[in-house]
Structures are given as C-alpha cells and as structure tokens.
Design a protein around this motif. Structure first.
Motif, PDB file in Angstrom:
ATOM      1  N   MET A 198      -5.582  17.769   0.773  1.00 24.26           N
ATOM      2  CA  MET A 198      -4.158  17.595   1.099  1.00 24.26           C
ATOM      3  C   MET A 198      -3.331  17.358  -0.172  1.00 24.26           C
ATOM      4  O   MET A 198      -2.214  17.855  -0.296  1.00 24.26           O
ATOM      5  CB  MET A 198      -3.974  16.449   2.075  1.00 24.26           C
ATOM      6  CG  MET A 198      -4.489  16.724   3.478  1.00 24.26           C
ATOM      7  SD  MET A 198      -3.670  18.139   4.280  1.00 24.26           S
ATOM      8  CE  MET A 198      -4.825  19.483   3.920  1.00 24.26           C
ATOM      9  N   TYR A 201      -2.941  20.649  -1.758  1.00 23.53           N
ATOM     10  CA  TYR A 201      -1.978  21.457  -1.010  1.00 23.53           C
ATOM     11  C   TYR A 201      -0.556  21.096  -1.400  1.00 23.53           C
ATOM     12  O   TYR A 201       0.279  21.969  -1.660  1.00 23.53           O
ATOM     13  CB  TYR A 201      -2.181  21.280   0.492  1.00 23.53           C
ATOM     14  CG  TYR A 201      -1.060  21.863   1.316  1.00 23.53           C
ATOM     15  CD1 TYR A 201      -0.852  23.240   1.364  1.00 23.53           C
ATOM     16  CD2 TYR A 201      -0.180  21.044   2.027  1.00 23.53           C
ATOM     17  CE1 TYR A 201       0.188  23.792   2.105  1.00 23.53           C
ATOM     18  CE2 TYR A 201       0.864  21.576   2.773  1.00 23.53           C
ATOM     19  CZ  TYR A 201       1.040  22.955   2.798  1.00 23.53           C
ATOM     20  OH  TYR A 201       2.085  23.502   3.529  1.00 23.53           O
ATOM     21  N   LEU A 202      -0.268  19.809  -1.440  1.00 24.55           N
ATOM     22  CA  LEU A 202       1.079  19.389  -1.810  1.00 24.55           C
ATOM     23  C   LEU A 202       1.422  19.825  -3.232  1.00 24.55           C
ATOM     24  O   LEU A 202       2.560  20.218  -3.514  1.00 24.55           O
ATOM     25  CB  LEU A 202       1.216  17.876  -1.674  1.00 24.55           C
ATOM     26  CG  LEU A 202       1.107  17.318  -0.252  1.00 24.55           C
ATOM     27  CD1 LEU A 202       1.197  15.805  -0.265  1.00 24.55           C
ATOM     28  CD2 LEU A 202       2.165  17.922   0.664  1.00 24.55           C
ATOM     29  N   GLY A 206       4.033  21.896  -1.753  1.00 26.44           N
ATOM     30  CA  GLY A 206       4.921  20.856  -1.273  1.00 26.44           C
ATOM     31  C   GLY A 206       6.357  21.006  -1.770  1.00 26.44           C
ATOM     32  O   GLY A 206       6.652  21.879  -2.590  1.00 26.44           O
ATOM     33  N   ALA A 213       0.825  21.677   6.543  1.00 25.51           N
ATOM     34  CA  ALA A 213      -0.535  21.578   5.999  1.00 25.51           C
ATOM     35  C   ALA A 213      -1.557  22.124   6.976  1.00 25.51           C
ATOM     36  O   ALA A 213      -2.535  22.776   6.582  1.00 25.51           O
ATOM     37  CB  ALA A 213      -0.848  20.124   5.651  1.00 25.51           C
ATOM     38  N   TRP A 216      -1.407  25.975   6.948  1.00 26.23           N
ATOM     39  CA  TRP A 216      -2.042  26.525   5.748  1.00 26.23           C
ATOM     40  C   TRP A 216      -3.564  26.454   5.815  1.00 26.23           C
ATOM     41  O   TRP A 216      -4.256  27.423   5.501  1.00 26.23           O
ATOM     42  CB  TRP A 216      -1.550  25.763   4.526  1.00 26.23           C
ATOM     43  CG  TRP A 216      -2.277  26.052   3.249  1.00 26.23           C
ATOM     44  CD1 TRP A 216      -2.145  27.166   2.469  1.00 26.23           C
ATOM     45  CD2 TRP A 216      -3.240  25.211   2.584  1.00 26.23           C
ATOM     46  NE1 TRP A 216      -2.965  27.068   1.357  1.00 26.23           N
ATOM     47  CE2 TRP A 216      -3.645  25.884   1.418  1.00 26.23           C
ATOM     48  CE3 TRP A 216      -3.783  23.957   2.883  1.00 26.23           C
ATOM     49  CZ2 TRP A 216      -4.585  25.337   0.538  1.00 26.23           C
ATOM     50  CZ3 TRP A 216      -4.707  23.415   2.007  1.00 26.23           C
ATOM     51  CH2 TRP A 216      -5.100  24.101   0.847  1.00 26.23           C
ATOM     52  N   SER A 217      -4.072  25.327   6.232  1.00 22.38           N
ATOM     53  CA  SER A 217      -5.518  25.106   6.176  1.00 22.38           C
ATOM     54  C   SER A 217      -6.260  25.516   7.429  1.00 22.38           C
ATOM     55  O   SER A 217      -7.436  25.896   7.369  1.00 22.38           O
ATOM     56  CB  SER A 217      -5.805  23.623   5.912  1.00 22.38           C
ATOM     57  OG  SER A 217      -5.358  22.825   7.003  1.00 22.38           O
ATOM     58  N   THR A 222      -4.932  17.168   9.522  1.00 26.59           N
ATOM     59  CA  THR A 222      -4.118  17.017   8.313  1.00 26.59           C
ATOM     60  C   THR A 222      -3.148  15.843   8.429  1.00 26.59           C
ATOM     61  O   THR A 222      -2.889  15.143   7.453  1.00 26.59           O
ATOM     62  CB  THR A 222      -3.334  18.307   8.028  1.00 26.59           C
ATOM     63  OG1 THR A 222      -2.556  18.650   9.192  1.00 26.59           O
ATOM     64  CG2 THR A 222      -4.279  19.460   7.708  1.00 26.59           C
ATOM     65  N   HIS A 274       3.241  27.607   5.448  1.00 25.63           N
ATOM     66  CA  HIS A 274       4.071  26.591   6.088  1.00 25.63           C
ATOM     67  C   HIS A 274       4.321  26.962   7.547  1.00 25.63           C
ATOM     68  O   HIS A 274       4.421  28.145   7.884  1.00 25.63           O
ATOM     69  CB  HIS A 274       5.418  26.458   5.368  1.00 25.63           C
ATOM     70  CG  HIS A 274       5.294  26.081   3.926  1.00 25.63           C
ATOM     71  ND1 HIS A 274       5.181  27.028   2.929  1.00 25.63           N
ATOM     72  CD2 HIS A 274       5.252  24.870   3.315  1.00 25.63           C
ATOM     73  CE1 HIS A 274       5.072  26.415   1.766  1.00 25.63           C
ATOM     74  NE2 HIS A 274       5.110  25.111   1.962  1.00 25.63           N
TER      75      HIS A 274
END
Length: 363
Positions: A198, A201-202, A206, A213, A216-217, A222, A274
């Motif tokens: 995470m 990811y940010l 972000g 999140a 995306w994953s 999340t 997103h």
C-alpha cells in the motif's frame, strides 16, 4: 481538499510523466510498482514515454538478467515487476488469485488444488514449458478435469515467471513459463507484505482512496491496511468528500505545473489504477478506453489528461500514427502531439523512411 487537477499533477509526477527522467529501467519499474504487461510490447512504449534516452535494449537486458520479470500479479493480470518486488509482494496477491478461480464456474468440477499444484510444480521443475504443454501433461494425469481449468489454476496458484527470448519485444506469442524460485534463486516471501504494498502504491499513484487501492491491486483488504497505516500518512479529501491517503513527503506539485504531450500504450496501468479515474480521464470518455473484448486502448495525454486514443500502422516504410480525439483539439495540442508522435514512430519503427501523424475526427 485536492481538486481533480491537483490529483492529476500529483499522479503524473509519480508516474514520470511531467518530464522524462534519466533513471535506469529497473528503478523506473520499481517506482511505478509494476507495469501491466498483458502483451509484451506496451511496456517498452510506456518506458519510452517516461525515461530519458530509453532504448529497447535497456528493458531487453533487464529481462534477460532477471532484474525484471513478467508474471501474473495485480488483478490476476500479467505485469512487469522487479525481481525484488515480485518476491516481496507475490504472497500478498494469493488471496485475490485464489478468489479469481471463481470465474471457472462449472469447469472447476473435480479440480483438486492439493493434487494439481504439486503435479504442476513437478512438471515445471523439469524444464520451462508453455501452457499448452502444461495443460496437455496435466490432462494426462487428471483426465476428468477440464484442461482450461487445470491451466488457469496453475497460472494463479503456482508462482511463475515468463522466460524471455530473443524476440524483438522480449517474448514470443506463446511463451514458456518457469518456477519463480528457480528463475530468481529464491522463493517469494513467506508473509504477505500488504502494508508495504500500500505504501508503494501511494508512492506511485497517490493520493488515493482505499477503493482506488483495491481497484489497482484487486485485493479486498486494502482499506484495513490503510487504516493501520493512517497514523503515518497524510489524509486529504477530493471534491466529493472522499478520503485520500498519501505519503507525507510525496510530490504534490501545483495545479499550474505544465504537463507535456505524452502517449500511453495499450493496457497502461495509469488508466487502470483508480476507482475514480477523473484525475486522468473524464467520466464521459471512460467507456472509450476499452473494446468489446476488454482490450485497454492506448491513449494520449495533453495538459495532463487523456484527450483521445491513438493507433499506428506501418506500410511500405511509412509509419503512421492516427489520433482519435474525444473532442476537437486546439492547434497547440495538435502541434505538441505531432512532434511527440513523430518521435514515438521513430522509436517503434526505426527503419521507417517517413513518419506521419494525423488527426481523425469523428464522422
């Protein structure tokens, strides 16, 4: 509160799209936390549009020296990841990958993962194999199980990487797979590093919400991970009042920062990362992103936002790039996109004698 335009500039800064950066391919893929690689060619174009001086040979070399791998990861789709990130985050993907088996429906009848997974591992320990070969061999051992179900289960439940070749874009149409631990010299981490994922990811996409999140994953947990991380994060809201998490020291440039014309390839993760994609593409244009057979189209950016889709053609040594804008483009946009597009054509087709960029208006 962060406006859509502020979110656009923050995301572009992390995606290496405000200026081409002179960094190594492995560092770029690490900073992007992977690149969707459903087909082999798009990541080469995605790196060209982000990196200063990028050459095909740069990614080719990284694939062959195993510092970058192509494997099933986020959203159960093929991605390029650094070898280190693959080992760190593959275990975190497994609950999502297990859940993806539901799409098999009735075809999963008789599928016993406790037997199929060890059998597949044994086959792939012998040598790299294509999935046509894996399915055929498993069908001999499990004749009453659907062969496609056998193959899909192996893709999701056995950590595998694709073996690069001498093909121009690194992989043939039908690639061989091998065990990740054999290719990388170490097995994936034993524990799921969801919180670290995470944070990464940010850093790459972000500020973002828990729903972003998850989109995306593909991971369902999340929100829980971000809640645990909340004390060390900055929290913003968007124009609809939704919470957005971010790293305290991540770049958030001003709305007035200029954004150059850029071409994103098919399946680029930026347009998929997103739940609310207005920071890149307006809701009205979002349906244009995918085809009926779920291909994600290549889009071009002007002033930071997706303004249309693009395609190329190569005939008789003439390379052509066609822009299909969502709405009429101002002259400045056409000029910028033409210059960038000509450079892209020379990258894709270095032997072309002529590069032509044209705008195709809707009839």
């Amino acid at each position: 509160m962060l406006s859509v335009r502020a979110l656009n500039r923050a995301t572009l800064a992390r995606q290496l799209l405000l200026a081409r950066e002179p960094i190594a391919v492995t560092e770029a893929v690490r900073r992007l936390c992977g690149m969707q690689a459903q087909e082999p060619k798009p990541p080469f174009l995605g790196l060209w549009t982000r990196l200063d001086g990028f050459q095909v040979s740069d990614l080719y070399a990284a694939l062959h020296d195993r510092s970058i791998v192509r494997a099933t990861m986020l959203r159960a789709t093929l991605h390029l990841m650094t070898g280190d990130d693959y080992r760190a985050f593959r275990t975190a993907m497994q609950p999502m990958l297990d859940g993806s088996l539901r799409v098999l429906g009735d075809r999963a009848e008789g599928l016993d993962l406790q037997r199929v997974v060890p059998a597949a591992r044994a086959l792939l320990e012998q040598e790299p194999r294509t999935f046509n070969e894996v399915r055929a061999l498993l069908q001999e051992e499990f004749p009453d199980v659907n062969d496609r179900a056998l193959g899909y289960a192996v893709r999701l439940c056995v950590p595998l990487v694709m073996v690069p070749t001498q093909d121009r874009w690194g992989f043939p149409r039908t690639s061989q797979f091998t065990l990740a631990e054999s290719w990388l010299g170490a097995a994936p981490a034993s524990e799921p590093a969801t919180e670290e994922l995470m944070l990464r990811y940010l850093a790459a996409y972000g500020p973002a919400s828990a729903a972003d999140a998850q989109t995306w994953s593909g991971l369902p947990a999340t929100g829980e991970a971000l809640e645990r991380l909340r004390p060390g994060l900055r929290v913003f809201t968007d124009d609809k009042g939704r919470e957005l998490f971010d790293l305290p020291d991540a770049p958030r440039p001003g709305e007035d920062v200029s954004a150059p014309a850029r071409f994103l390839p098919e399946f680029d993760s930026l347009v998929l990362a997103h739940a609310d994609r207005r920071r890149i593409i307006a809701d009205a244009h979002r349906p244009s992103l995918t085809t009926k057979n779920l291909r994600v189209r290549a889009v071009f950016l002007w002033d930071g936002f997706a303004r249309g889709i693009w395609e190329t053609e190569y005939k008789r040594k003439v390379a052509t790039l066609r822009l299909r804008p969502f709405e009429p483009l101002p002259k400045a946009a056409v000029d910028d996109l033409t210059t960038e597009g000509e450079s892209l054509l020379h990258f894709i087709e270095p032997d072309a004698k002529e590069a032509v960029v044209s705008v195709v208006e809707d009839e």
